[in-house]
Design an enzyme around this catalytic site. Sequence first.
Site, PDB file in Angstrom:
ATOM      1  CB  VAL A  74      -0.937   0.012   1.220  1.00 21.73           C
ATOM      2  CG1 VAL A  74      -1.754   1.307   1.258  1.00 21.73           C
ATOM      3  CG2 VAL A  74      -1.869  -1.199   1.189  1.00 21.73           C
ATOM      4  CE  LYS A  75       4.139   5.286  -4.916  1.00 22.08           C
ATOM      5  NZ  LYS A  75       4.215   5.301  -6.399  1.00 22.08           N
ATOM      6  CG  LEU A  76      -0.128   4.682   3.147  1.00 20.99           C
ATOM      7  CD1 LEU A  76       0.048   4.424   4.638  1.00 20.99           C
ATOM      8  CD2 LEU A  76      -1.602   4.870   2.812  1.00 20.99           C
TER       9      LEU A  76
END
EC number: 2.2.1.2
Length: 216
Positions: free
Chosen positions: A82-84
């Site tokens: 997951v890219k935040l």
Amino acid sequence: MKFFVDTADTQDIADLAATGLIDGVTTNPSLIAKSGRPFAEVIAEICALTDGPVSAEVVAIDFDGMMREGRKLAKIADNVTVKLPLTLEGLKACKALTSDGIDVNVTLCFSANQALLAAKAGATFISPFIGRLDDIHIDGMELIQEIRQIYDNYMFETEILAASIRSPNHVRLCALAGADVMTAPPAVIRSLVSHPLTDKGLETFLADAKKAGIEV
């Protein structure tokens, strides 16, 4: 140094994966939008093309939204990361998601202080943007070196994922600076193999073999 390819083009990913040189994939909403296909569908197809991490980015900017989207993305495939965004809300979500066993790539990093915060939040990867720093006349490689020293000083396990890579020289300098991973567009990765002396040497060898009638 691991090589990730920065694209949502599944044909490019499949072609490069077949070389055995690609260790993962990074995407962002802009890249996926170019495909004209549903977000989850593209991510699922990419995840099936590689065993390595596939970064899929949230579009929410609030904690609850990032948590909801992050968990949804993580369910697409086991190799989704997951890219935040590197914001306080993003770091809070990073801490929560990694505590649940979900890998997180914290993106849009432009300073060593930001990278330190991401590591403290438990990020799997931190993505400093080299090319964008170059655009404002700041040495992106110096940032990679600073992050490397800080992470080594405190034995952080967060991997440095150099992003916004625009040339073979960027790749070389990232390797020298100690980046764990670099992600680049397909064209940059393909260009790494090229050298005029290699081309000239191959041309000479083939000409000599043909002249001598050599067959294998």
